[in-house]
Scaffold this active site. Structure first.
Site, PDB file in Angstrom:
ATOM      1  N   LYS A 146       2.799  13.874  -0.462  1.00 29.36           N
ATOM      2  CA  LYS A 146       3.381  12.545  -0.354  1.00 29.36           C
ATOM      3  C   LYS A 146       2.532  11.397  -0.644  1.00 29.36           C
ATOM      4  CE  LYS A 146      -0.191  11.352   3.819  1.00 29.36           C
ATOM      5  NZ  LYS A 146      -0.067  11.192   4.555  1.00 29.36           N
ATOM      6  N   LYS A 180      -0.185  23.999   8.729  1.00 30.39           N
ATOM      7  CA  LYS A 180      -1.945  24.191   9.843  1.00 30.39           C
ATOM      8  C   LYS A 180      -1.277  25.160  11.104  1.00 30.39           C
ATOM      9  CE  LYS A 180      -3.563  19.486  10.568  1.00 30.39           C
ATOM     10  NZ  LYS A 180      -4.599  19.586   9.613  1.00 30.39           N
ATOM     11  N   ASP A 233       2.594   6.111   6.349  1.00 29.07           N
ATOM     12  CA  ASP A 233       1.883   7.761   6.086  1.00 29.07           C
ATOM     13  C   ASP A 233       1.538   8.718   6.863  1.00 29.07           C
ATOM     14  OD1 ASP A 233      -0.914   7.414   4.465  1.00 29.07           O
ATOM     15  OD2 ASP A 233      -1.550   7.215   6.581  1.00 29.07           O
ATOM     16  N   HIS A 238       4.458  13.694   8.526  1.00 28.88           N
ATOM     17  CA  HIS A 238       3.830  14.776   9.798  1.00 28.88           C
ATOM     18  C   HIS A 238       4.979  14.308  11.053  1.00 28.88           C
ATOM     19  CE1 HIS A 238       1.283  14.646   6.933  1.00 28.88           C
ATOM     20  NE2 HIS A 238       0.448  13.710   7.072  1.00 28.88           N
ATOM     21  N   LYS A 338      -4.577   3.846  13.608  1.00 26.01           N
ATOM     22  CA  LYS A 338      -6.388   4.319  13.352  1.00 26.01           C
ATOM     23  C   LYS A 338      -7.300   3.832  13.886  1.00 26.01           C
ATOM     24  CE  LYS A 338      -5.265   5.006   8.512  1.00 26.01           C
ATOM     25  NZ  LYS A 338      -5.794   6.663   8.220  1.00 26.01           N
TER      26      LYS A 338
HETATM   27  N1  LIG Z   1      -6.696  12.292  -1.500  1.00 22.89           N
HETATM   28  C1  LIG Z   1      -5.980  13.089   0.347  1.00 22.89           C
HETATM   29  O1  LIG Z   1      -6.548  13.415   1.227  1.00 22.89           O
HETATM   30  C2  LIG Z   1      -5.063  13.141  -0.155  1.00 22.89           C
HETATM   31  C3  LIG Z   1      -4.555  13.359   1.251  1.00 22.89           C
HETATM   32  C4  LIG Z   1      -3.114  13.663   1.266  1.00 22.89           C
HETATM   33  C5  LIG Z   1      -2.189  13.526   0.529  1.00 22.89           C
HETATM   34  N2  LIG Z   1      -3.066  12.551  -1.020  1.00 22.89           N
HETATM   35  C6  LIG Z   1      -1.587  12.404  -2.145  1.00 22.89           C
HETATM   36  O2  LIG Z   1      -2.591  13.515  -3.372  1.00 22.89           O
HETATM   37  C7  LIG Z   1      -1.631  12.598  -5.001  1.00 22.89           C
HETATM   38  C8  LIG Z   1      -3.264  12.973  -5.224  1.00 22.89           C
HETATM   39  O3  LIG Z   1      -4.291  12.353  -4.650  1.00 22.89           O
HETATM   40  P1  LIG Z   1      -5.491  11.595  -4.649  1.00 22.89           P
HETATM   41  O4  LIG Z   1      -6.361  10.692  -4.014  1.00 22.89           O
HETATM   42  O5  LIG Z   1      -6.500  12.318  -5.544  1.00 22.89           O
HETATM   43  O6  LIG Z   1      -5.089  10.200  -5.852  1.00 22.89           O
HETATM   44  P2  LIG Z   1      -6.545   9.530  -6.673  1.00 22.89           P
HETATM   45  O7  LIG Z   1      -7.375  10.454  -6.643  1.00 22.89           O
HETATM   46  O8  LIG Z   1      -5.993   8.408  -7.090  1.00 22.89           O
HETATM   47  O9  LIG Z   1      -5.205   9.661  -8.706  1.00 22.89           O
HETATM   48  C9  LIG Z   1      -5.309  11.546  -8.771  1.00 22.89           C
HETATM   49  C10 LIG Z   1      -5.341  11.030 -10.316  1.00 22.89           C
HETATM   50  O10 LIG Z   1      -4.060  10.616 -11.222  1.00 22.89           O
HETATM   51  C11 LIG Z   1      -4.356  10.219 -12.032  1.00 22.89           C
HETATM   52  N3  LIG Z   1      -3.335   9.429 -12.545  1.00 22.89           N
HETATM   53  C12 LIG Z   1      -4.481   7.804 -11.986  1.00 22.89           C
HETATM   54  N4  LIG Z   1      -2.940   6.967 -12.026  1.00 22.89           N
HETATM   55  C13 LIG Z   1      -1.742   7.132 -12.888  1.00 22.89           C
HETATM   56  C14 LIG Z   1      -0.888   7.230 -13.339  1.00 22.89           C
HETATM   57  N5  LIG Z   1      -0.122   6.124 -13.374  1.00 22.89           N
HETATM   58  N6  LIG Z   1      -0.241   8.119 -14.489  1.00 22.89           N
HETATM   59  C15 LIG Z   1      -0.864   9.432 -14.627  1.00 22.89           C
HETATM   60  N7  LIG Z   1      -2.163   9.736 -13.491  1.00 22.89           N
HETATM   61  C16 LIG Z   1      -2.548   8.765 -12.948  1.00 22.89           C
HETATM   62  C17 LIG Z   1      -5.989   9.987 -12.767  1.00 22.89           C
HETATM   63  O11 LIG Z   1      -6.552  10.225 -13.228  1.00 22.89           O
HETATM   64  P3  LIG Z   1      -6.383  10.203 -14.628  1.00 22.89           P
HETATM   65  O12 LIG Z   1      -7.193   8.519 -14.830  1.00 22.89           O
HETATM   66  O13 LIG Z   1      -7.263  11.138 -14.923  1.00 22.89           O
HETATM   67  O14 LIG Z   1      -4.891  11.059 -15.823  1.00 22.89           O
HETATM   68  C18 LIG Z   1      -6.557  10.115 -10.852  1.00 22.89           C
HETATM   69  O15 LIG Z   1      -7.758  11.261 -11.163  1.00 22.89           O
HETATM   70  C19 LIG Z   1      -1.543  11.129  -3.981  1.00 22.89           C
HETATM   71  O16 LIG Z   1      -0.397  11.252  -4.057  1.00 22.89           O
HETATM   72  C20 LIG Z   1      -1.758  10.813  -2.624  1.00 22.89           C
HETATM   73  O17 LIG Z   1      -1.229  10.470  -1.788  1.00 22.89           O
HETATM   74  C21 LIG Z   1      -4.026  12.593  -1.242  1.00 22.89           C
END
Ligand SMILES: NC(=O)c1ccc[n+]([C@@H]2O[C@H](COP(=O)([O-])OP(=O)(O)OC[C@H]3O[C@@H](n4cnc5c(N)ncnc54)[C@H](OP(=O)(O)O)[C@@H]3O)[C@@H](O)[C@H]2O)c1
Length: 498
Positions: A146, A180, A233, A238, A338
């Protein structure tokens, strides 16, 4: 399994700890291989060290050296370049090596753990590189995180683009709420018990409330939240999933398409709100500075990445009507926010009052109250998190000579009823995807139906921005703006306090 965006937060905090737990309990074979893929250069060793830290810090189960050794032997890292012709060669080589050395047999699970704007370009590039096609006897599946689009039009565009590279059966849209235990138990509660289903309709249920309250603020993700807001969000994914599960008809069996067909049917029956009516069906809120557990916390506009004059909603309350025989006239009230006083996701089913109370005269009444008001309505409270469990509230006689009635609870607590620890949602969902079971993933039409409802509200909100003089409108550590309570009071109802 290839995780794209493996240098990011989700991989370290959720995905790899979940995969480690699956390995520890023997749910994946020894040859199981995880290739972390991203644009940043990293060696296999650096990636393993980083993932080990993730498992130690965030894992559900303690890291055991022997299990880690086995698991880490299958952890690899590959860089890719989105812009170069041969940008995926390194990854292809890593996949071929895994097939050769670890017997992965050409089966691939691709996890897009990148920001949403990378999903379409990545799909195109993987398609061109030939990494999306399933050779006979093998599978290629893709998990999409998401948010899935930012409105109906972009969700449709994303679906169309994904379908240029994958058929629908290959696409797994993840909503971790569905993994969950307590959410899956909603289905068991409804469809494995004979006593609740006869009451589960407009005749006996006055209304349903779904609350997803978060204690946390935007946790450094201010710029993401400025784009998203509470409706996109939490509600679109959800909460709409919870609405579908609570409201759907019983599927004739538990095959994925049977369950998903029933959910979609319910979502299609949700009455569309015309953008002009969005304001009367919703309340928006934004938090100012306040106190959580006695500690001062900043307001939304003071968070990093947030505009000082932002009007982005951090709270939303909605009224949703379902136009079918089961639910006509029984509204669903939804809210999420929030910086609420506590973290709580719960569903409250408020039953209708008795048609006539023979005890009316024996209960002391407040001035002006109608007789039935002396007895609280029955509530069924399904707690999704935390304190996972179910409570049924009903009236009981207070011991003594006088006939006085008080509400009491009958409680089921997961923590005390079962010894088994619940697996993390990602464990269940990753395993289901490996097994090819999409029941707990959102189908194309499910996502679009949820967006249909939410997009009309977003359109109405855009046409009527919040009043600047009344934003922010709730202090952190409270249950949202005053308007949210008035919204319920207008219908003669009140929010349940979790
Ligand atoms: N974190 C959470 O708790 C959470 C919860 C629910 C959903 N999500 C979803 O899960 C996904 C990943 O979350 P995250 O928090 O791990 O994200 P993040 O840290 O912002 O990004 C993950 C990785 O994606 C790569 N990236 C960034 N911009 C890019 C681009 N334009 N093209 C290709 N690769 C790119 C980067 O790696 P490189 O630069 O090394 O390629 C970055 O380390 C997102 O869609 C987020 O909305 C996250």
């Amino acid at each position: 399994m290839v995780i794209f965006g493996a240098s990011g937060d989700l991989t370290k905090r959720k995905l790899v700890p979940a995969l480690y737990a699956l390995a520890a309990e023997g749910s994946v074979p020894d040859g199981f291989t995880v290739i972390g893929a991203a644009r940043s250069p990293l060696s296999d060793e650096e990636f393993r060290a980083d993932m080990r830290e993730g498992v130690e810090k965030y894992g559900r189960i303690h890291l055991r050296e022997d299990v880690w050794e086995r698991f880490a032997a299958g952890l690899r890292y590959a860089t890719y370049n989105m812009d170069a012709e041969d940008g995926f060669d390194h990854l292809k080589q890593a996949l071929e090596a895994a097939d050769r050395e670890r017997g992965t047999a050409g089966n691939r699970l691709l996890y897009f753990s990148t920001p949403p704007n990378a999903v379409m370009p990545l799909t195109d590039r993987l398609n061109t590189a030939g990494l999306t096609t399933q050779a006979p006897g093998t599978f290629v599946r893709v998990i999409i995180e998401k948010p899935f689009g930012r409105d109906l039009a972009t969700a449709r565009e994303l679906n169309t683009r994904l379908h240029t590279a994958f058929v629908e059966e290959q696409i797994y849209r993840i909503d971790h709420y569905l993994g969950k235990e307590t959410v899956q138990n909603l289905l068991v509660f409804r469809f494995a018990n004979g006593i609740f289903e006869p009451l589960w309709n407009r005749q006996y249920i006055d209304h349903v409330q779904i609350t997803v309250a978060e204690e946390i603020g935007v946790e450094g993700r201010g710029s993401y939240y400025e784009e998203a807001g509470a409706l996109r969000d939490i509600v679109q994914n959800h909460i709409m999933q919870l609405v579908a599960i609570m409201g759907m008809e019983a599927p004739s069996n538990f095959q994925a398409e049977m369950v998903r067909d029933e959910k979609v049917k319910l979502l299609r029956a949700v009455r569309p709100i015309h953008p002009d009516d969005a304001l009367s069906h919703s309340v928006r809120g934004q938090y100012s500075a306040g106190y959580i557990n006695g500690q001062p916390v900043p307001g939304y506009r003071d968070e990093r990445g947030v505009a000082p004059d932002s009007l982005r909603e951090t709270f939303v309350a909605l009224k949703l009507d379902i136009d079918n025989w089961r639910w006509a006239g029984t509204p669903f009230y939804l809210r999420t926010g929030k910086r609420m006083p506590k973290r709580s996701t719960e569903i409250v089913i408020q039953f209708r009052r008795v048609p006539h109370s023979p005890f009316a005269g024996s209960v002391p009444l407040a001035a002006g109250a109608v007789p039935e008001d002396g007895i609280d309505p029955n509530l069924l409270i399904l707690r999704i998190q935390p304190d996972e469990g179910i409570s049924l509230r009903f009236g009981a006689k207070i011991p003594g000579q006088a006939l006085r009635i008080e509400s009491v609870n009958m409680d089921f607590m997961y923590g005390t009823a079962f010894r088994e620890q619940s697996p993390d949602a990602y464990e269940r969902l990753l395993l289901d995807c490996m097994l090819g079971d999409p029941t707990l993933f959102a189908r194309e039409d499910e996502v679009e139906e949820a967006w249909r409802f939410c997009t009309a509200i977003l359109d109405g909100w855009r046409a009527h921005p919040p009043d600047r003089t009344n934003s922010p409108n709730y202090p952190a550590g409270t249950w949202g703006p005053e308007e949210s309570h008035a919204f319920m009071a207008r219908d003669g109802r009140a929010w349940h306090v979790p």
